[in-house]
Design a protein around this motif. Structure first.
Motif, PDB file in Angstrom:
ATOM      1  N   ARG A 191       0.836  -1.199   0.000  1.00  0.00           N
ATOM      2  CA  ARG A 191       0.000   0.000   0.000  1.00  0.00           C
ATOM      3  C   ARG A 191       0.877   1.257   0.000  1.00  0.00           C
ATOM      4  O   ARG A 191       0.577   2.250  -0.677  1.00  0.00           O
ATOM      5  CB  ARG A 191      -0.933  -0.004   1.239  1.00  0.00           C
ATOM      6  CG  ARG A 191      -1.947  -1.088   1.262  1.00  0.00           C
ATOM      7  CD  ARG A 191      -3.030  -0.884   0.191  1.00  0.00           C
ATOM      8  NE  ARG A 191      -4.073  -1.860   0.368  1.00  0.00           N
ATOM      9  CZ  ARG A 191      -4.004  -3.110  -0.042  1.00  0.00           C
ATOM     10  NH1 ARG A 191      -2.900  -3.550  -0.666  1.00  0.00           N
ATOM     11  NH2 ARG A 191      -5.013  -3.932   0.151  1.00  0.00           N
ATOM     12  N   ASP A 192       1.893   1.237   0.743  1.00  0.00           N
ATOM     13  CA  ASP A 192       2.756   2.401   0.853  1.00  0.00           C
ATOM     14  C   ASP A 192       3.397   2.719  -0.496  1.00  0.00           C
ATOM     15  O   ASP A 192       3.431   3.882  -0.922  1.00  0.00           O
ATOM     16  CB  ASP A 192       3.836   2.094   1.912  1.00  0.00           C
ATOM     17  CG  ASP A 192       4.567   3.349   2.348  1.00  0.00           C
ATOM     18  OD1 ASP A 192       3.898   4.421   2.421  1.00  0.00           O
ATOM     19  OD2 ASP A 192       5.774   3.282   2.590  1.00  0.00           O
ATOM     20  N   ARG A 193       3.862   1.696  -1.150  1.00  0.00           N
ATOM     21  CA  ARG A 193       4.471   1.860  -2.465  1.00  0.00           C
ATOM     22  C   ARG A 193       3.452   2.434  -3.456  1.00  0.00           C
ATOM     23  O   ARG A 193       3.730   3.410  -4.150  1.00  0.00           O
ATOM     24  CB  ARG A 193       4.988   0.485  -2.955  1.00  0.00           C
ATOM     25  CG  ARG A 193       5.902   0.577  -4.126  1.00  0.00           C
ATOM     26  CD  ARG A 193       6.657  -0.738  -4.350  1.00  0.00           C
ATOM     27  NE  ARG A 193       5.836  -1.907  -4.372  1.00  0.00           N
ATOM     28  CZ  ARG A 193       5.857  -2.853  -3.435  1.00  0.00           C
ATOM     29  NH1 ARG A 193       6.693  -2.747  -2.417  1.00  0.00           N
ATOM     30  NH2 ARG A 193       5.059  -3.915  -3.513  1.00  0.00           N
TER      31      ARG A 193
ATOM     32  N   ALA B 101       1.115   7.181  -6.725  1.00  0.00           N
ATOM     33  CA  ALA B 101      -0.100   7.972  -6.979  1.00  0.00           C
ATOM     34  C   ALA B 101       0.136   9.432  -6.696  1.00  0.00           C
ATOM     35  O   ALA B 101      -0.316  10.305  -7.449  1.00  0.00           O
ATOM     36  CB  ALA B 101      -1.226   7.423  -6.104  1.00  0.00           C
ATOM     37  N   ILE B 102       0.900   9.730  -5.672  1.00  0.00           N
ATOM     38  CA  ILE B 102       1.184  11.124  -5.321  1.00  0.00           C
ATOM     39  C   ILE B 102       2.028  11.755  -6.445  1.00  0.00           C
ATOM     40  O   ILE B 102       1.740  12.901  -6.871  1.00  0.00           O
ATOM     41  CB  ILE B 102       1.890  11.178  -3.967  1.00  0.00           C
ATOM     42  CG1 ILE B 102       0.867  10.879  -2.840  1.00  0.00           C
ATOM     43  CG2 ILE B 102       2.570  12.538  -3.739  1.00  0.00           C
ATOM     44  CD1 ILE B 102       1.468  10.717  -1.482  1.00  0.00           C
ATOM     45  N   ASN B 103       2.976  11.056  -6.967  1.00  0.00           N
ATOM     46  CA  ASN B 103       3.803  11.575  -8.069  1.00  0.00           C
ATOM     47  C   ASN B 103       2.950  11.850  -9.300  1.00  0.00           C
ATOM     48  O   ASN B 103       3.068  12.902  -9.942  1.00  0.00           O
ATOM     49  CB  ASN B 103       4.889  10.546  -8.425  1.00  0.00           C
ATOM     50  CG  ASN B 103       5.928  10.448  -7.311  1.00  0.00           C
ATOM     51  OD1 ASN B 103       6.136  11.413  -6.580  1.00  0.00           O
ATOM     52  ND2 ASN B 103       6.601   9.343  -7.203  1.00  0.00           N
TER      53      ASN B 103
ATOM     54  N   GLU C 157      -8.220   8.106  -4.946  1.00  0.00           N
ATOM     55  CA  GLU C 157      -7.457   6.865  -4.802  1.00  0.00           C
ATOM     56  C   GLU C 157      -6.381   7.029  -3.730  1.00  0.00           C
ATOM     57  O   GLU C 157      -6.177   6.138  -2.900  1.00  0.00           O
ATOM     58  CB  GLU C 157      -6.843   6.490  -6.159  1.00  0.00           C
ATOM     59  CG  GLU C 157      -6.344   5.070  -6.197  1.00  0.00           C
ATOM     60  CD  GLU C 157      -5.869   4.687  -7.606  1.00  0.00           C
ATOM     61  OE1 GLU C 157      -5.180   3.681  -7.725  1.00  0.00           O
ATOM     62  OE2 GLU C 157      -6.212   5.403  -8.588  1.00  0.00           O
ATOM     63  N   ILE C 158      -5.722   8.156  -3.767  1.00  0.00           N
ATOM     64  CA  ILE C 158      -4.681   8.420  -2.764  1.00  0.00           C
ATOM     65  C   ILE C 158      -5.294   8.432  -1.379  1.00  0.00           C
ATOM     66  O   ILE C 158      -4.759   7.857  -0.437  1.00  0.00           O
ATOM     67  CB  ILE C 158      -3.973   9.748  -3.072  1.00  0.00           C
ATOM     68  CG1 ILE C 158      -3.087   9.571  -4.312  1.00  0.00           C
ATOM     69  CG2 ILE C 158      -3.114  10.232  -1.893  1.00  0.00           C
ATOM     70  CD1 ILE C 158      -2.611  10.867  -4.942  1.00  0.00           C
ATOM     71  N   SER C 159      -6.458   9.064  -1.320  1.00  0.00           N
ATOM     72  CA  SER C 159      -7.164   9.103  -0.028  1.00  0.00           C
ATOM     73  C   SER C 159      -7.506   7.703   0.434  1.00  0.00           C
ATOM     74  O   SER C 159      -7.356   7.370   1.614  1.00  0.00           O
ATOM     75  CB  SER C 159      -8.437   9.924  -0.219  1.00  0.00           C
ATOM     76  OG  SER C 159      -9.188   9.880   0.946  1.00  0.00           O
ATOM     77  N   LYS C 160      -7.970   6.905  -0.481  1.00  0.00           N
ATOM     78  CA  LYS C 160      -8.326   5.524  -0.155  1.00  0.00           C
ATOM     79  C   LYS C 160      -7.103   4.759   0.329  1.00  0.00           C
ATOM     80  O   LYS C 160      -7.161   4.019   1.331  1.00  0.00           O
ATOM     81  CB  LYS C 160      -8.903   4.856  -1.416  1.00  0.00           C
ATOM     82  CG  LYS C 160      -9.497   3.512  -1.144  1.00  0.00           C
ATOM     83  CD  LYS C 160      -9.997   2.915  -2.457  1.00  0.00           C
ATOM     84  CE  LYS C 160     -10.338   1.464  -2.285  1.00  0.00           C
ATOM     85  NZ  LYS C 160     -10.584   0.840  -3.582  1.00  0.00           N
TER      86      LYS C 160
ATOM     87  N   GLU D 258      -6.449   2.908   3.790  1.00  0.00           N
ATOM     88  CA  GLU D 258      -6.047   1.511   3.906  1.00  0.00           C
ATOM     89  C   GLU D 258      -4.776   1.369   4.717  1.00  0.00           C
ATOM     90  O   GLU D 258      -4.660   0.477   5.562  1.00  0.00           O
ATOM     91  CB  GLU D 258      -5.838   0.919   2.504  1.00  0.00           C
ATOM     92  CG  GLU D 258      -7.154   0.569   1.827  1.00  0.00           C
ATOM     93  CD  GLU D 258      -6.963   0.005   0.429  1.00  0.00           C
ATOM     94  OE1 GLU D 258      -7.987  -0.343  -0.182  1.00  0.00           O
ATOM     95  OE2 GLU D 258      -5.816  -0.102  -0.043  1.00  0.00           O
ATOM     96  N   LEU D 259      -3.890   2.297   4.421  1.00  0.00           N
ATOM     97  CA  LEU D 259      -2.640   2.261   5.189  1.00  0.00           C
ATOM     98  C   LEU D 259      -2.907   2.441   6.666  1.00  0.00           C
ATOM     99  O   LEU D 259      -2.374   1.716   7.520  1.00  0.00           O
ATOM    100  CB  LEU D 259      -1.707   3.362   4.675  1.00  0.00           C
ATOM    101  CG  LEU D 259      -0.918   3.044   3.404  1.00  0.00           C
ATOM    102  CD1 LEU D 259      -0.253   4.306   2.858  1.00  0.00           C
ATOM    103  CD2 LEU D 259       0.138   1.984   3.703  1.00  0.00           C
ATOM    104  N   ASN D 260      -3.775   3.409   6.911  1.00  0.00           N
ATOM    105  CA  ASN D 260      -4.136   3.638   8.316  1.00  0.00           C
ATOM    106  C   ASN D 260      -4.779   2.421   8.942  1.00  0.00           C
ATOM    107  O   ASN D 260      -4.485   2.052  10.081  1.00  0.00           O
ATOM    108  CB  ASN D 260      -5.081   4.830   8.417  1.00  0.00           C
ATOM    109  CG  ASN D 260      -4.372   6.139   8.083  1.00  0.00           C
ATOM    110  OD1 ASN D 260      -3.134   6.235   8.260  1.00  0.00           O
ATOM    111  ND2 ASN D 260      -5.103   7.113   7.591  1.00  0.00           N
TER     112      ASN D 260
END
Lengths: 849, 402
Positions: free
Chosen positions: A324-326, A331-333, A530-533, A537-539
């Motif tokens: 998920r982190d990857r 997505a941020i980029n 998607e980034i928010s999602k 998920e990460l959280n």
């Protein structure tokens, strides 16, 4: 009365005839067959039947005709043919002696007996019957009521016959009463009385049934009460016996139970010992178990399973977190790139943005442009139409010209025509020529004028519509050209310096940019979501990892293990100890049967106390029950039980019967039966009384008949004596009578009278009976004496002489001669008795057919 | 002084066999008997009498049905519910093998049935002593009243089933004389047995037959009554209360000199479909009238509720000709009619002098009694009828042949 003539007409033979005179007549015939026929015929004529007597006649086909005279010398004719033919009488009609055939009713006064009612004129006809050794010659009479019997009986007469002529009414009345007796029933075995008796018996049996039913019902009720009492008594006695038997049974049971309990106690004691040993081992293992940190709760299989699951889950969650982190970073980029691009587009749009490229503006431009194009199209169409209509203008001009010319020509022709009329002054050659020519000219001009006018007029008429349309089109073109100019002005004002195509190209570029911008905005938005999602998920993974760790810590903490692996090792050790402890515990449980040891101790104490109580109870029962009596009581109980069952069945049956009888008794109306019975008894008494009275009446009639018979006997014997006295002229012969059964016998005072006397006495009694009964007056006497009637065999040939003696008897002849003075007497004899032809006879054979 | 009222009746004979009536009407008559009983019960309640006295003859014990007994019980219950005492003695018709039926009927309160053969007293009515006795069974020939002598301040009433001196009944039960009545000192003696109302009082000793309140045979005459006896002190006053009943008449007719037409005409005048009529023919019997009774019954039976004719005609013997010989000698044989007459005379002589013992085994009358005479008369009648039939038959035969 006399017989004059007899004619015999056999069916298959020769007719023969006999004639008779007054007095004593003798007939002799050698032909015994013929005589036989004669006799048979005579039977038909002269025999009158006794009541109900049917005589069989062999030769009923032959006819006989007899001529008779009655007492007043009236001639009677009589013809008969057998029994089936009615009697016919031929009566004399006087001088010419013609006969009339009369029916039998007319002849009744002559022929019918007043008392017995039989028809048939009779003479006294008799023949010899038998001649046996040492017996008087017997005579057979054709009157059935008289006959001769042995023992010196001259003649015996049926008493009933005599009574029927002298008191027959009494006899009939007696018969009527006897019929009544028969109908009523003389002895209660038949007739009406029997019917009544039967009916009475039926009613009595019904009454008896009712009465017996009631009695039986009462008996049943009593019996039921008794049965119930007896059942109660039996039940009470059986209960008593049962109590005693129960004590005996209880003692036995207790003894058995005592044994069982003792063995149980021993068993329990053993169990107690085993349990105590196991308990020590168990305690040791329990101590070991308790030494584990956290106790049993920390080493539950669920906890182990959960710890394992949590460990595995943590591993998985770590991997997920990395993935998920990857993804999140990538997505941020991408989002950052897209935002930069969008800034560029926005800048471009902001540079070129003016009101001219708004959608509304474009719509206005396009609308003006569309109008312009439309007007241009319309104008071009009008122009092409106008080109087509331009030729019409010349055509109409030509038509107008033709019209005018034609009119002119017609006017000219008219002028030419008027000159000639009014005379041209100068008819010159030219004139003439002209004149001649003018005539043709006039015609020609007129015709041309007319044609031209017509042509022109028609052309004008034809084209004038189209000319109007042309004009209208011209007007419309003018209008359209005006509008087109206005549209061009407006477009120019809208597009300013640009052409429409330039404007539209510019506008399209702008539209592309806008669309790109929108797409990018949408992509950015999507990427942001998607980034928010991914953040979420990460959280979440992080939270789950945290919680799993916390849970793991929590479940491992009681056991003091720092890792799952360590926990598993401790757990396994603990479980091994627990299993051992559990096994020991189970063994104890089995020994103690799930109860605590204290319970076993209590149970043992309880059993000891119960045993002591039972022993005490058994001791007491030994005092109460004597074993020897128990068997007797058992037997008595069984007997009583059987009796009780039997009585209960009987009670049930009786109660059922009682119900049935009660039901039946309710159905019977005893009054109707009693009423009928009383009436029947009265009727029986009446019938008995009537029967008794009838019997008295019958006795009275019987006495009357007896008296009448006696009286008649005296009268007949007296009359017979008078006749004898007349025939023989002597007074010493007496005929007396006696009543033997149903017959009256007439006997002579002589012990053994001579056969000739016997004959004469018979004749006298016969005449007397005839006089007293049918009273025929001077009936002729026919005495037929052929030997064929005698039952004389060859051995008794000598007896024939005795018969001849009778036939030749002078005494008889004298007597008959005397008798012949009062009535006709006819002797018929045959060849067998030749000597009987008597020279003293007044008449010999008179006629032989 | 309070008035004591007693209703006196007897000889109701419920469920009587009613053999005096034709079978067809008996059921109706039976119902009438029950209705009369109900009438008496209603009347007792209406008059508020103290007691109903039944001097024998409540039921016909030999023929009483359960339904009738139930009806009697219901009637008695209605009386006792109103406080009316029901007191009775047994009569001949109540006796069968025992009187248990009646004892059962009288088993409730306010009821008394004197079943002892000695005098007993019922004292449940204030101021009244009622004496009763069973006079039928063993004591039917005893003078029961002779045993009773009373004397107290109370009203003394006796109830007895018996025959008062000179009462015209065929069977005498417990004979009663005037002296016995006076000696008993009873204020009122309620009698039962005779079917019609008779005052048998002697001086101050009041004694009545109430008679039967119903017609259950032809022994009853006229209207039917029950007696209401009112006591003011010890003085009894008797009044009759009419019980509605069907008309019943017995008519005697002398046959002598009357033809069948005259007799039938006379009977026809009485035609009534509700009437029970018995015609008793008297006079001298004649063979010509032998079938008269039957002919009358056949002709008129539908005109009445019940109609019957009884031939009570007498018979006269002529004893001058007793044997056949004398008769035969002295009469003319040619005259059939005369001869028949002679034979009749001879027959009558024979029957008159016939000793019934001559009649063989079927005779059940051994002594020469009135029954013998009656039998002889009947025999004579039957014999003469038979002779007449024979003569008629003979005459018919002669006529048909001529």
């Amino acid at each position: 009365m006399k017989i004059e003539k007899l004619s015999v007409c056999p069916e298959d033979g020769e007719q023969f005839e006999f004639s008779f005179g007054q007095g004593l007549c003798t007939i002799y015939d050698q032909d015994s067959e013929r005589l036989k026929k004669l006799i048979d015929s005579l039977k038909q004529v002269f025999h009158y039947s006794y009541t109900d007597h049917k005589e069989e006649i062999n030769n009923d086909m032959q006819q006989i005709y007899a001529v008779l005279y009655d007492d007043d010398d009236n001639k009677l004719g009589l013809k008969r043919r057998g029994d089936s033919v009615e009697v016919e009488l031929l009566l004399s009609s006087g001088a010419n002696e013609e006969s009339l055939v009369c029916d039998s009713n007319i002849a009744q006064p002559f022929l019918k007996c007043n008392y017995c009612g039989q028809i048939g004129y009779s003479s006294l006809l008799f023949v010899p019957e038998s001649l046996e050794n040492d017996c008087t010659l017997k005579w057979s009479f054709f009157d059935e009521y008289v006959k001769q019997e042995d023992g010196g009986v001259v003649l015996s007469v049926d008493s009933d016959f005599l009574i029927s002529h002298n008191g027959g009414v009494i006899k009939d009345a007696k018969k009527l009463l006897e019929k009544d007796i028969e109908r009523l029933g003389p002895d209660e075995q038949k007739g009406y009385l029997k019917e009544l008796k039967d009916f009475k018996n039926t009613l009595e049996s019904q009454m008896k049934m009712y009465s017996v039913g009631n009695t039986y019902k009462d008996d049943l009720e009593d019996k039921c009460i008794w049965l119930k009492e007896r059942i109660t008594f039996l039940q009470s006695r059986m209960n008593s016996i049962k109590q005693v038997l129960n004590i005996g049974n209880e003692k036995e049971k207790l003894t058995e139970e005592l044994k069982v309990m003792k063995s149980l106690l021993q068993k329990d004691m053993r169990r107690k010992k085993d349990a105590e040993t196991l308990n020590i081992t168990l305690c040791e293992h329990k101590e070991k178990l308790s030494s584990f940190q956290g106790g049993e709760q920390a080493y539950m299989p669920q906890i182990l399973s959960e710890a394992k699951n949590l460990s595995n889950a943590l591993n998985g969650l770590d991997r997920q977190l990395e993935d998920r982190d990857r993804t999140h970073k990538m997505a941020i980029n991408e989002l950052a790139n897209m935002r930069n691009e969008l800034v560029l587009i926005n800048n471009e749009l902001q540079n070129t943005e003016c009101t001219m490229y708004s959608d509304d503006y474009v719509m206005n431009v396009e609308a003006v442009m569309a109008n312009l194009r439309k007007h241009q199209d319309q104008i071009s169409k009008l122009e092409s139409s106008l080109v087509k209509h331009k030729s019409l203008i010349s055509k109409i001009r030509i038509s107008r010209i033709f019209t005018v010319l034609g009119l002119i020509l017609m006017a000219c022709s008219a002028v030419f025509g008027a000159n000639e009329e009014f005379g041209f002054l100068n008819r010159s050659g030219f004139g003439q020529i002209f004149f001649i020519q003018s005539h043709w000219m006039m015609l020609f001009m007129s015709l041309s004028g007319v044609l031209m006018t017509l042509f022109g007029f028609l052309g004008i008429r034809k084209i004038s519509g189209k000319v109007n349309k042309f004009n209208n089109m011209m007007k419309e073109k003018t209008v359209l050209l005006g509008q087109l100019a206005w549209d061009k002005n407006k477009l120019t004002s809208l597009l300013k310096d640009k052409t429409y195509e330039e404007y539209m190209e510019q506008y399209n570029n702008m539209a592309i940019l806008r669309e790109t911008k929108l797409n990018m905005e949408f992509s950015i938005d999507k990427l942001e979501r998607e980034i928010s999602k991914l953040d979420n998920e990460l959280n979440l993974i992080k939270v789950r990892i945290k919680r799993s760790k916390e849970r793991l810590y929590h479940i491992l903490r009681p056991s003091g293990s720092v890792s799952v692996e360590r926990y598993i090792q401790v757990y396994e050790e603990y479980r091994r100890q627990a299993v051992i402890t559990n096994e020991i515990s189970n063994k104890m449980k089995i020994i103690l049967e799930g109860k605590p040891l204290s319970y076993l101790n209590g149970q043992i104490d309880d059993m000891i106390s119960r045993l002591s109580m039972m022993e005490a109870k058994i001791e007491r029962m030994d005092k109460d029950v004597i074993n020897e009596n128990l068997e007797d009581l058992k037997e008595e109980y069984e007997l009583k039980q059987m009796e009780l069952m039997s009585l209960k069945n009987e009670l049930e049956e009786r109660e059922r019967d009682l119900n049935v009888i009660s039901y039946d008794a309710e159905k019977i109306d005893v009054w109707e039966i009693a009423s009928d019975l009383a009436e029947t008894n009265i009727e029986i008494d009446n019938v008995k009384k009537t029967s008794e009275a009838i019997k008295i009446a019958i006795t009275g009639f019987s006495n009357m008949i007896k008296d009448a018979t006696i009286c008649l006997g005296g009268e007949i014997s007296s009359l017979a004596n008078d006749i004898l006295k007349f025939m023989l002229g002597e007074d010493d012969t007496r005929i007396s009578y006696r009543i033997v059964g149903n017959r009256m016998e007439f006997t002579s005072n002589s012990i053994k009278p001579a056969e000739e006397d016997f004959f004469l006495k018979s004749l006298a009694v016969y005449l007397a009976v005839n006089e007293v009964t049918c009273a025929r007056g001077t009936s002729p006497i026919l005495c037929i004496l052929p030997e064929i009637f005698l039952k004389i065999g060859a051995i008794e040939r000598s007896n024939l002489k005795r018969f001849k003696t009778v036939c030749e008897s002078i005494k008889i002849k004298d007597a008959l001669k005397k008798l012949a003075k009062t009535r006709q007497v006819i002797w018929i004899i045959n060849e067998g008795i030749l000597n009987l032809i008597d020279e003293d006879s007044e008449q010999k054979l008179i006629a032989i057919a | 002084l309070s008035v004591i009222k007693i209703l006196h009746t007897s000889n109701i004979c419920l469920d009587h066999v009613l053999t005096d009536y034709h079978k067809g009407v008996r059921k109706d008559k039976r119902i009438e008997l029950l209705e009369s009983f109900d009438f008496i019960v209603n009347k007792a309640i209406q008059l508020e009498v103290n007691a109903l006295l039944i001097a024998g003859g409540i039921i016909s014990a030999g023929s009483v049905s359960l339904s009738t007994l139930d009806r009697i019980k219901a009637g008695f219950s209605r009386l006792t519910e109103k406080g009316i005492h029901v007191i009775a003695v047994p009569g001949c018709s109540d006796e069968k093998s025992d009187i248990s039926i009646l004892k059962e009927l009288f088993s409730n309160k306010f009821m008394c049935f004197f079943s002892d053969e000695k005098w007993s007293v019922y004292q449940d009515i204030e101021g009244v002593n009622i004496y009763g006795i069973r006079s039928t069974f063993n004591r039917k020939n005893d003078n029961c009243l002779k045993d009773l002598v009373v004397g107290s301040d109370k009203v003394e009433i006796g109830i007895l089933y018996g025959t008062f001196y000179q009462t015209p009944v065929t069977t005498k039960i417990s004979p009663i004389t005037s002296q016995d009545l006076i000696k008993s000192n009873l204020d009122y003696l309620a009698l039962g047995h005779y079917e019609n109302v008779v005052n048998c009082s002697v001086g101050k000793n009041i004694c009545w037959y109430s008679g039967s309140p119903v017609h259950y045979s032809f022994n009853t005459f006229g209207e039917r009554h029950v007696l209401l006896v009112s006591f003011k002190g010890k003085d009894a006053k008797v009044s009759r209360i009419k019980v509605p009943s069907r008309l019943q008449r017995v008519v005697h007719m002398d046959l002598n000199g009357k033809s069948f037409a005259q007799i039938s005409q006379y009977v026809k005048r009485m035609t009534n479909t509700q009437l029970c009529l018995r015609v008793e023919l008297d006079g001298v019997w004649n063979p010509v009238n032998a079938q008269l009774a039957k002919d009358l019954e056949d002709m008129l039976c539908d005109e009445f509720f019940h109609f019957e004719v009884c031939d009570n005609t007498l018979f006269e013997y002529t004893e001058n000709i007793l044997n056949f010989y004398e008769g035969r000698k002295s009469k003319d044989r040619d005259s059939g009619k005369k001869r028949g007459h002679d034979l009749s005379q001879i027959f009558l002589g024979k029957v008159q002098y016939t000793d019934n013992e001559q009649i063989d085994n079927y005779s059940y009358c051994t002594n020469k009694t009135g029954t013998d005479n009656e039998l002889n008369i009947m025999a004579s009648k039957l014999g003469l009828i038979a002779l007449r039939e024979v003569y008629e038959h003979e005459n018919r035969k002669v006529v048909s042949m001529s």
